[in-house]
Design an enzyme around this catalytic site. Structure first.
Site, mmCIF file in Angstrom:
data_model
loop_
_atom_site.group_PDB
_atom_site.id
_atom_site.type_symbol
_atom_site.label_atom_id
_atom_site.label_comp_id
_atom_site.label_asym_id
_atom_site.label_seq_id
_atom_site.Cartn_x
_atom_site.Cartn_y
_atom_site.Cartn_z
ATOM 1 N N THR A 133 -62.842 -0.599 -29.723
ATOM 2 C CA THR A 133 -62.550 0.240 -28.561
ATOM 3 C C THR A 133 -61.819 1.525 -28.960
ATOM 4 O O THR A 133 -61.140 1.560 -29.999
ATOM 5 C CB THR A 133 -61.663 -0.561 -27.584
ATOM 6 N N ASP A 134 -61.910 2.536 -28.096
ATOM 7 C CA ASP A 134 -61.139 3.766 -28.335
ATOM 8 C C ASP A 134 -59.648 3.550 -28.080
ATOM 9 O O ASP A 134 -58.820 4.383 -28.461
ATOM 10 C CB ASP A 134 -61.670 4.920 -27.466
ATOM 11 N N GLU A 135 -59.295 2.410 -27.436
ATOM 12 C CA GLU A 135 -57.876 2.189 -27.099
ATOM 13 C C GLU A 135 -57.014 1.989 -28.344
ATOM 14 O O GLU A 135 -55.791 2.064 -28.261
ATOM 15 C CB GLU A 135 -57.736 0.996 -26.148
ATOM 16 N N TYR A 159 -53.504 -5.807 -25.666
ATOM 17 C CA TYR A 159 -54.958 -5.816 -25.916
ATOM 18 C C TYR A 159 -55.319 -4.855 -27.043
ATOM 19 O O TYR A 159 -55.968 -5.229 -28.024
ATOM 20 C CB TYR A 159 -55.719 -5.427 -24.641
ATOM 21 N N LYS A 163 -56.887 -5.465 -30.835
ATOM 22 C CA LYS A 163 -58.153 -4.894 -31.310
ATOM 23 C C LYS A 163 -57.902 -4.053 -32.573
ATOM 24 O O LYS A 163 -58.703 -4.082 -33.509
ATOM 25 C CB LYS A 163 -58.801 -4.020 -30.228
HETATM 26 P P1 NAD Z 1 -66.118 -9.213 -21.691
HETATM 27 O O1 NAD Z 1 -64.703 -9.574 -21.424
HETATM 28 O O2 NAD Z 1 -67.015 -8.880 -20.559
HETATM 29 O O3 NAD Z 1 -66.830 -10.393 -22.513
HETATM 30 C C1 NAD Z 1 -66.234 -11.018 -23.612
HETATM 31 C C2 NAD Z 1 -67.114 -12.201 -24.001
HETATM 32 O O4 NAD Z 1 -66.511 -12.839 -25.151
HETATM 33 C C3 NAD Z 1 -67.214 -13.273 -22.904
HETATM 34 O O5 NAD Z 1 -68.549 -13.708 -22.778
HETATM 35 C C4 NAD Z 1 -66.323 -14.408 -23.434
HETATM 36 O O6 NAD Z 1 -66.735 -15.693 -22.993
HETATM 37 C C5 NAD Z 1 -66.479 -14.245 -24.936
HETATM 38 N N1 NAD Z 1 -65.335 -14.795 -25.697
HETATM 39 C C6 NAD Z 1 -64.019 -14.568 -25.444
HETATM 40 N N2 NAD Z 1 -63.274 -15.251 -26.338
HETATM 41 C C7 NAD Z 1 -64.136 -15.870 -27.183
HETATM 42 C C8 NAD Z 1 -63.972 -16.703 -28.318
HETATM 43 N N3 NAD Z 1 -62.751 -17.044 -28.767
HETATM 44 N N4 NAD Z 1 -65.068 -17.173 -28.952
HETATM 45 C C9 NAD Z 1 -66.320 -16.867 -28.497
HETATM 46 N N5 NAD Z 1 -66.531 -16.087 -27.411
HETATM 47 C C10 NAD Z 1 -65.458 -15.598 -26.767
HETATM 48 O O7 NAD Z 1 -66.067 -8.022 -22.754
HETATM 49 P P2 NAD Z 1 -66.930 -6.688 -22.833
HETATM 50 O O8 NAD Z 1 -66.393 -5.705 -21.877
HETATM 51 O O9 NAD Z 1 -68.356 -7.050 -22.829
HETATM 52 O O10 NAD Z 1 -66.518 -6.196 -24.292
HETATM 53 C C11 NAD Z 1 -67.198 -6.636 -25.462
HETATM 54 C C12 NAD Z 1 -66.558 -6.001 -26.681
HETATM 55 O O11 NAD Z 1 -66.632 -4.587 -26.583
HETATM 56 C C13 NAD Z 1 -65.092 -6.347 -26.856
HETATM 57 O O12 NAD Z 1 -64.837 -6.520 -28.224
HETATM 58 C C14 NAD Z 1 -64.353 -5.118 -26.347
HETATM 59 O O13 NAD Z 1 -63.119 -4.959 -26.996
HETATM 60 C C15 NAD Z 1 -65.329 -4.022 -26.720
HETATM 61 N N6 NAD Z 1 -65.285 -2.837 -25.846
HETATM 62 C C16 NAD Z 1 -65.369 -2.952 -24.489
HETATM 63 C C17 NAD Z 1 -65.376 -1.803 -23.699
HETATM 64 C C18 NAD Z 1 -65.482 -1.868 -22.194
HETATM 65 O O14 NAD Z 1 -65.335 -0.830 -21.540
HETATM 66 N N7 NAD Z 1 -65.771 -3.002 -21.598
HETATM 67 C C19 NAD Z 1 -65.287 -0.542 -24.300
HETATM 68 C C20 NAD Z 1 -65.188 -0.471 -25.692
HETATM 69 C C21 NAD Z 1 -65.204 -1.616 -26.456
HETATM 70 O O1 DAU Z 2 -61.469 2.410 -23.305
HETATM 71 C C1 DAU Z 2 -62.174 1.218 -23.555
HETATM 72 C C2 DAU Z 2 -61.549 0.081 -22.789
HETATM 73 O O2 DAU Z 2 -61.899 0.268 -21.416
HETATM 74 C C3 DAU Z 2 -62.019 -1.298 -23.267
HETATM 75 O O3 DAU Z 2 -61.589 -1.482 -24.588
HETATM 76 C C4 DAU Z 2 -61.452 -2.396 -22.371
HETATM 77 O O4 DAU Z 2 -61.936 -3.664 -22.777
HETATM 78 C C5 DAU Z 2 -61.883 -2.115 -20.939
HETATM 79 O O5 DAU Z 2 -61.323 -3.081 -20.075
HETATM 80 C C6 DAU Z 2 -61.426 -0.717 -20.517
HETATM 81 O O6 DAU Z 2 -59.980 -0.654 -20.427
HETATM 82 P P1 DAU Z 2 -59.230 0.111 -19.239
HETATM 83 O O7 DAU Z 2 -57.849 -0.425 -19.134
HETATM 84 O O8 DAU Z 2 -59.390 1.576 -19.374
HETATM 85 O O9 DAU Z 2 -60.148 -0.380 -18.004
HETATM 86 P P2 DAU Z 2 -59.785 -0.800 -16.508
HETATM 87 O O10 DAU Z 2 -61.063 -0.854 -15.760
HETATM 88 O O11 DAU Z 2 -58.895 -1.998 -16.469
HETATM 89 O O12 DAU Z 2 -58.950 0.439 -15.985
HETATM 90 C C7 DAU Z 2 -59.502 1.746 -15.956
HETATM 91 C C8 DAU Z 2 -58.439 2.677 -15.432
HETATM 92 O O13 DAU Z 2 -58.230 2.396 -14.035
HETATM 93 C C9 DAU Z 2 -57.078 2.514 -16.080
HETATM 94 O O14 DAU Z 2 -56.449 3.780 -16.196
HETATM 95 C C10 DAU Z 2 -56.309 1.628 -15.115
HETATM 96 C C11 DAU Z 2 -56.879 2.025 -13.771
HETATM 97 N N1 DAU Z 2 -56.911 0.938 -12.758
HETATM 98 C C12 DAU Z 2 -57.472 -0.254 -13.075
HETATM 99 C C13 DAU Z 2 -57.536 -1.284 -12.156
HETATM 100 C C14 DAU Z 2 -58.138 -2.630 -12.529
HETATM 101 C C15 DAU Z 2 -56.436 1.194 -11.463
HETATM 102 O O15 DAU Z 2 -55.959 2.295 -11.177
HETATM 103 N N2 DAU Z 2 -56.498 0.165 -10.558
HETATM 104 C C16 DAU Z 2 -57.011 -1.060 -10.841
HETATM 105 O O16 DAU Z 2 -56.998 -1.959 -9.952
#
Ligand code: NAD
Ligand code: DAU
Length: 356
Positions: A133-135, A159, A163
């Site tokens: 992630t970019d985080e 988190y 990562k």
């Molecule tokens: P998600 O939370 O939707 O899904 C995570 C999946 O991993 C689930 O199916 C869960 O059951 C599985 N899992 C969790 N713990 C596990 C374990 N111990 N063993 C096996 N499986 C396990 O996540 P996502 O949003 O699809 O993200 C996928 C990846 O991409 C993550 O590594 C996340 O850090 C990265 N990522 C997500 C975002 C985003 O915006 N969602 C952005 C950048 C990077």
């Molecule tokens: O940048 C990549 C990341 O983006 C991934 O690595 C994470 O897995 C993914 O969950 C996401 O993280 P964020 O914290 O940015 O996503 P989230 O949707 O939780 O929040 C987006 C923004 O909105 C953040 O600034 C917090 C704000 N927010 C979120 C929720 C759930 C609100 O203002 N209200 C809310 O109820």
């Protein structure tokens, strides 16, 4: 290729597997623990395809991993298994440390042991692709700055720290053992099948049922949003064309303030779902400002020029077209939505938002 995808029942993992089954000829093994975030219904469109296989396991379980590597003989591992929700990590970081750090360690070790036994030719073509992630870079205060692959790591939340740790382990396994790794760091994804605890799906579903739309703090925080299918194409491009030992940033060139994102969702709903729940005049009236997230990162913005210049990837979807597709998908898939809103989901919403 035989591709082992971990976390394939999650939001991005399921989009990746649907892409691999629908657009390539690879065999895919989905290894997923099925936590609250894992949902096999997201894979129902491809579940019967003979090239798709599923195994329920925890990436921390090295015994299960050894068996899977032995039986499936992967040419590539794409690691998406993770705990991913920042707010949950603030509530309790234990699962994040277990899965994101210790789990990645076990997956790396299992991969290394398996890889070292391969023929020279297979060892050369093997890939361990870690999806991150970019985080990990922390946040940007200056609006002229962007995250590049050289930006130092400065994670803010449990988190992102977990990562960042996993990224360091992945790099160390390359440098020390020569395991052919590739790393990608992506910005915020959105799209269909997104678990409704994250901002965009939470806002769409809350609005459709006339519930309040919680905005943390002043709503001025900025995220760089990328449509999930664009991310998936980037992952496949990096897997097949990327250079081992390298990392690639992936982003949407699409910086948006949270409040603007939620306003746009409300405006789209006015057109796509004009019949509102009783007592609601305008969707925007549901917006409510709540207590800020502790340690809230202010701005993320990705410089994605490396992946563009070296591998030719650019996003296809604009934010308006991607968000329109997403809103429509949630309106048209009430069964998926209903099934995901189980007791566990309700408990989380109550715990996180009990004051609104
Ligand atoms: P998600 O939370 O939707 O899904 C995570 C999946 O991993 C689930 O199916 C869960 O059951 C599985 N899992 C969790 N713990 C596990 C374990 N111990 N063993 C096996 N499986 C396990 O996540 P996502 O949003 O699809 O993200 C996928 C990846 O991409 C993550 O590594 C996340 O850090 C990265 N990522 C997500 C975002 C985003 O915006 N969602 C952005 C950048 C990077
Ligand atoms: O940048 C990549 C990341 O983006 C991934 O690595 C994470 O897995 C993914 O969950 C996401 O993280 P964020 O914290 O940015 O996503 P989230 O949707 O939780 O929040 C987006 C923004 O909105 C953040 O600034 C917090 C704000 N927010 C979120 C929720 C759930 C609100 O203002 N209200 C809310 O109820």
């Amino acid at each position: 290729m035989n591709i082992l995808v971990t976390g394939g029942a999650g939001f991005i993992g399921s989009a990746l597997i649907r892409f691999l089954i629908e657009h390539t000829n690879h065999q895919v093994l989905n290894l997923d623990k099925l936590t609250y975030a894992g949902n096999l219904e997201s894979l129902s469109s491809i579940a019967r395809n003979p090239r798709y296989h599923f195994y329920q396991a925890d990436i921390i379980d090295s015994y299960a991993l050894a068996k899977i590597f032995d039986n499936f003989q992967p040419d590539a591992v794409m690691n998406l298994a993770a705990e991913t929700h920042v707010d949950r990590s603030i509530n309790g970081a234990s699962n994040f440390i277990q899965t994101n750090i210790i789990g990645t360690f076990h997956l790396l070790e299992s991969s290394r042991i398996y890889w070292q036994k391969l023929s020279k030719e297979k060892r050369l073509s093997f890939r361990f692709h870690h999806i991150s992630t970019d985080e990990v870079f922390g946040d940007l205060k200056d609006s002229s700055l962007f995250f590049t692959e050289m930006t130092p790591y400065a994670p803010s939340s449990p988190y992102s720290a977990s990562k960042a740790s996993s990224d360091h382990l992945v790099r160390a396994w390359y440098r020390t053992y020569g395991l052919p790794i590739i790393l990608t760091n992506c910005s915020n994804n959105y799209g269909p099948y997104h678990f409704p605890e994250k901002l965009i799906p939470l806002s769409i579903l809350n609005a459709l049922s006339g519930k309040l739309l919680p905005i943390y703090g002043n709503g001025e925080q900025i995220r760089d949003w990328l449509y999930v299918d664009d991310h998936v194409r980037a992952l496949y491009t990096v897997l097949t064309k990327g250079k081992t030992g390298e990392s690639y940033n992936i982003g949407g060139h699409n910086e948006q303030r949270n409040i603007d994102v939620v306003n746009l969702i409300c405006d789209l709903l006015e057109k796509l779902a004009p019949k509102k729940p009783i007592g609601i005049n305008k969707y925007r009236d549901l917006i409510t400002y709540v207590k800020d997230r502790p340690g809230h990162d202010i701005r993320y913005a990705i410089d994605a020029s490396k992946i563009k210049n070296e591998l030719g990837w650019v996003p296809k979807e604009s934010f308006t077209s991607g968000l329109t597709k997403t809103v429509k998908w949630y309106i048209e898939n009430p069964v998926w939505v209903e099934n995901i809103q189980t007791g566990e989901y309700k408990n989380w919403i109550k715990k996180q938002y009990n004051n609104i």
